[in-house]
Design an enzyme around this catalytic site. Structure first.
Site, PDB file in Angstrom:
ATOM      1  CG  HIS A  35      -4.548   8.785  -0.667  1.00  0.00           C
ATOM      2  ND1 HIS A  35      -5.303   9.458  -1.587  1.00  0.00           N
ATOM      3  CD2 HIS A  35      -3.568   9.621  -0.315  1.00  0.00           C
ATOM      4  CE1 HIS A  35      -4.790  10.659  -1.761  1.00  0.00           C
ATOM      5  NE2 HIS A  35      -3.728  10.775  -1.004  1.00  0.00           N
ATOM      6  CD  GLU A  56       8.988  -0.316  -2.751  1.00  0.00           C
ATOM      7  OE1 GLU A  56       8.351  -0.042  -1.733  1.00  0.00           O
ATOM      8  OE2 GLU A  56       8.925   0.372  -3.783  1.00  0.00           O
ATOM      9  CB  CYS A 114      11.743   5.410   3.869  1.00  0.00           C
ATOM     10  SG  CYS A 114      11.651   4.546   2.309  1.00  0.00           S
ATOM     11  CG  ASP A 132       5.183  -2.015  -1.061  1.00  0.00           C
ATOM     12  OD1 ASP A 132       4.066  -2.561  -0.994  1.00  0.00           O
ATOM     13  OD2 ASP A 132       5.348  -0.844  -1.428  1.00  0.00           O
TER      14      ASP A 132
HETATM   15  C1  PEP Z   1       7.368   1.020   1.671  1.00  0.00           C
HETATM   16  O1  PEP Z   1       6.882   0.235   0.866  1.00  0.00           O
HETATM   17  O2  PEP Z   1       7.901   0.682   2.743  1.00  0.00           O
HETATM   18  C2  PEP Z   1       7.315   2.462   1.415  1.00  0.00           C
HETATM   19  C3  PEP Z   1       7.940   3.313   2.198  1.00  0.00           C
HETATM   20  O3  PEP Z   1       6.567   2.895   0.372  1.00  0.00           O
HETATM   21  P1  PEP Z   1       4.967   2.979   0.348  1.00  0.00           P
HETATM   22  O4  PEP Z   1       4.476   2.751   1.755  1.00  0.00           O
HETATM   23  O5  PEP Z   1       4.631   4.326  -0.147  1.00  0.00           O
HETATM   24  O6  PEP Z   1       4.612   1.883  -0.580  1.00  0.00           O
HETATM   25 MG    MG Z   2       6.416   0.829  -1.165  1.00  0.00          MG
END
Ligand code: PEP
Ligand code: MG
Length: 760
Positions: A363, A605, A676, A629
């Protein structure tokens, strides 16, 4: 045996410096194994030689004065082979090296085991005995086990020891490097300020008292304040407490007495510890003592002792808190930096962040990226207490921290800072240009957001939409689930700011490393547990409130709302979530709201979802790859664990292969695809992703201008060729080198900053 091992490791762990740690090791191992000699040799980084560092049984006067080269003597041989050598007649071995000064003539039996940390031989642990006999298998196994456990402690103490010496030699500078993982890009040079959470005993660092008398006074005051807390609490509750419960308060008061804990703590302060450190150490010792008790009643008293300690600590910290000073370029360092600590530092003074725990996906790292503050996470060997007030360089690109840098290293990094500044200033003119390739292909560059500060930065950098709004971030700073209206206001703010651009809101993705204080999830294996959609489908009331708030927030805007589902593993989860979202939409219409139907998409993911992406795509409006992920689950590497951070490779050919599969599945189903994860913001990777056919790349706003600059220099046709070529490669390193060369050849090398360690 296990108890002996554990107690040696614990004892070594408790001392603050290398010499003390080595002294304990040689004494305790000699005792435990009943040998006549135990010595430790450690590799000197500069010369590569094995220095004689500690002994029990040989001539201690020679400690620090003797060394052996790699492969030289039996010790050098153990180090070179990186395996134990067990001999009944050491002097008869061809490699035996005779140092007359050390006094080892009488000893025939020799057992040496290497001390290895992260594949690096740090030194050799040796036991010797007069009798001509081989150490038996269990003795060898004991020493090997102990050495493996001590390696980490020694590595840490060595780093700490290095800093100690720097302190003593004053002006002499020598780059002391600590390795972590990249948290937020950029470089900062500034002064370290040690942060620790208030009233958390575990987080108190050991530190020498500046003035013993002052520390004793502070402690005395805090102790009295804690005593009076307890007395008044007892008096307040007197009428409602049973006599045995009242007696517990008296027992607490007694524990704080000078003849009990209070006395021990004062004694430790008199030996030179600062009051908070002395308190922590004495409490830890007593807690450990109670925790080992057979009787469950007594075991539970450990919690009481700890609670008492925290109470005294709170008073101690209250007394000293106003003194905290944040220099102009503050670099906050700590065992675990929390969002609350960021609030303590005036924003214009915060230059960098270094946290011993966590990784680039914690975070705090996400917050730091949003604020553009260079950050290093997982710097596990950082000697916290010795860095207070020292000059540090934080390299957030490569996850490195340097203490007491030499002039030349400092100058190199000053150049990097200036270079980055100029580079970014130059990219400003791209802000309003589209991301269009040389053959006229347009690709959408969107941003990932989560904090209100992200919005302004993103628009400033020319974001064309939001590809990922991490809704759990505002949830994390609340102390209960936000209501539907509170959420609507929050979402509306972002939607209005981005109007008329599309905004993709992800439903709550908690679990894993993202915890809500008001909804704790305790699991052995949180990343494989109750996370993302798994939680919200089990709690439809949470999901329903959230999607209603999202839809209401989009009312009357041109911005198209896209709702995205995290952590999908099965088609049934998609169907269930769609059912809930459609139900909410119908209800809102029934209630008279005029809302456009949102698009609903799925994050890919989890490997299972990647392989079922064609079927999933047919059910929804879009797919978005969460490469962060997907990488962790495909490579079986915890994204938060700094120990395996070098195995976390989002350019791994297997990961890229799965990503291409997703893009092609979406295309076959006639649906758009985006990505993303952090990979999308890596300029070299972005070329490959565009070549694979993604419609949207969504990234951190900091990286957006760089990515746009690079993509505008390629044709889509060339990017597709490069993607095909890269996908045929064998490793992430090969792909990285390949793309590096491609970018450099095109004059785009500045988008991928060279590692200053290589340049040096
Ligand atoms: C990811 O897992 O690539 C993602 C964008 O989500 P987070 O990083 O919030 O798990
Ligand atoms: Mg993720």
């Amino acid at each position: 045996m296990l108890d002996t091992l554990r107690s040696i490791v614990q004892e070594v762990n408790a001392v603050p410096d290398l010499d003390a740690a080595l002294a304990i090791i040689v004494r305790r191992v000699r005792e435990a194994m009943g040998t006549q000699v135990c010595s430790v040799y450690l590799v000197d980084q500069a010369s590569g030689r094995y220095m004689f560092m500690a002994t029990e049984g040989l001539n201690e006067a020679m400690v620090g004065h003797l060394s052996l080269g790699p492969g030289e003597g039996l010790v050098g041989l153990v180090g070179q082979r990186a395996e134990p050598i067990n001999l009944n007649d050491a002097p008869g071995h061809p490699n035996y090296f005779h140092f007359p000064e050390i006094g080892e003539e009488p000893f025939n039996a020799f057992l040496g085991v290497p001390i290895i940390h992260h594949r690096r031989v740090l030194g050799v642990l040796v036991v010797q005995q007069q009798a001509t006999r081989r150490f038996d298998e269990s003795e060898e196994a004991f020493l090997v086990t102990l050495s493996a456990q001590l390696a980490g402690v020694i590595a840490h103490a060595e780093a700490t020891g290095g800093m100690d010496q720097l302190g003593q030699r004053g002006a002499e500078r020598q780059d002391a490097r600590f390795v972590g993982v990249a948290g937020a890009p950029g470089v900062a040079i500034g002064t370290a300020v040690l942060m620790f959470p208030p009233a958390n005993l575990d987080a108190v660092p050991d530190k020498e008292a500046e003035d013993v008398t002052v520390e004793l006074l502070l402690f005395e005051r805090a102790l009295n304040a804690a005593r009076s807390d307890i007395s008044s609490l007892r008096d307040k509750l007197a009428s409602s407490l049973a006599p045995q419960e009242q007696a517990l308060f008296d027992a607490y008061l007694h524990m704080l007495d000078d003849r009990a804990l209070g006395g021990e703590i004062s004694a430790l302060i008199r030996q030179g510890q600062w009051a908070q450190g002395a308190l922590k150490n004495v409490i830890a010792e007593h807690v450990a003592h109670f925790e080992l008790m057979e009787d469950s009643y007594l075991r539970e008293r450990a919690a009481d002792v700890k609670e008492l300690g925290q109470r005294v600590l709170a008073h101690l910290q209250e007394a000293v808190r106003p003194k905290k000073h944040f220099p102009e370029k503050t670099i906050i360092i700590g065992e675990e930096i929390t969002p609350g600590m960021l609030g303590e530092v005036p924003a214009e003074r915060l230059a960098g962040i270094v946290s011993m725990r966590g990784s680039g996906n914690s975070h705090i790292a996400i917050l730091a990226r949003a604020m553009g503050v260079p950050t290093v996470m997982g710097a596990v060997d950082l000697p916290l207490s010795q860095l207070q007030g020292r000059e540090l360089i934080v390299d957030g690109f490569y996850g490195q921290v340097y203490a007491n840098p030499t002039r030349s290293l400092r100058e190199q990094y000053e150049e990097v800072i200036e270079d980055e500044r100029q580079f970014f200033a130059g990219l400003g003119e791209l802000r309003d240009l589209p991301c269009e390739t040389t053959d006229g292909h347009r690709i959408a560059l969107w941003v990932n957001i989560g904090l209100s500060v992200d919005v302004e930065r993103s628009l400033d950098r020319g974001a064309e939409g939001v590809g990922l709004y991490r809704t759990e971030i505002p949830f994390m700073s609340a102390d209960r689930f936000p209501t539907e209206e509170e959420q609507r206001v929050m979402y509306r703010e972002s939607m209005v700011a981005f109007n008329p651009r599309p905004v993709t809101m992800r439903t709550l993705d908690i679990g894993g490393d993202k915890a809500l204080t008001y909804f704790p999830i305790q699991e052995e294996n949180p990343f494989l547990g109750w996370r993302g959609i798994r939680v919200t489908l089990d709690h439809p009331e949470i999901l329903l409130v959230q999607v209603r708030a999202m839809m209401k927030a989009s009312a009357g805007l041109k911005s198209h709302l896209r709702i995205m589902l995290p952590m999908i593993t099965n088609l049934s989860e998609v169907e269930e979530a769609l059912g809930l979202i459609h139900r909410s939409y119908d209800e809102l219409l029934d209630e008279g709201h005029e809302i456009r139907k949102p698009e609903v998409g799925v994050m890919i993911e989890v490997p299972a979802a990647a392989y079922q992406s064609r079927l999933i795509a047919e059910k929804v409006d879009f797919l978005a790859v969460g490469s962060n992920d997907l990488t962790q689950y495909m490579l079986a590497v915890d994204r938060n664990n700094p120990r395996v951070a070098d195995l976390y490779q989002d350019l791994h050919p297997a990961v890229l292969g799965a990503i291409r599969w997703v893009v092609e599945s979406a295309r076959a189903a006639g649906k758009p695809s985006g990505i993303c994860g952090e990979l999308a913001g890596n300029p070299a990777a972005a070329v490959l992703l565009m070549g694979m056919g993604f419609d949207v790349l969504s990234m951190n706003s900091t990286n957006l201008p760089k990515v746009k600059w690079v993509l505008r220099s390629f044709s889509l046709a060339r990017a597709a060729e490069l993607a095909t070529e890269a996908l045929g490669m064998a490793s992430s390193e090969e792909i990285q080198t390949f793309m590096h060369e491609v970018l450099v050849a095109k004059g785009l090398g500045r988008a991928i900053r060279p590692d200053p360690r290589v340049a040096a």
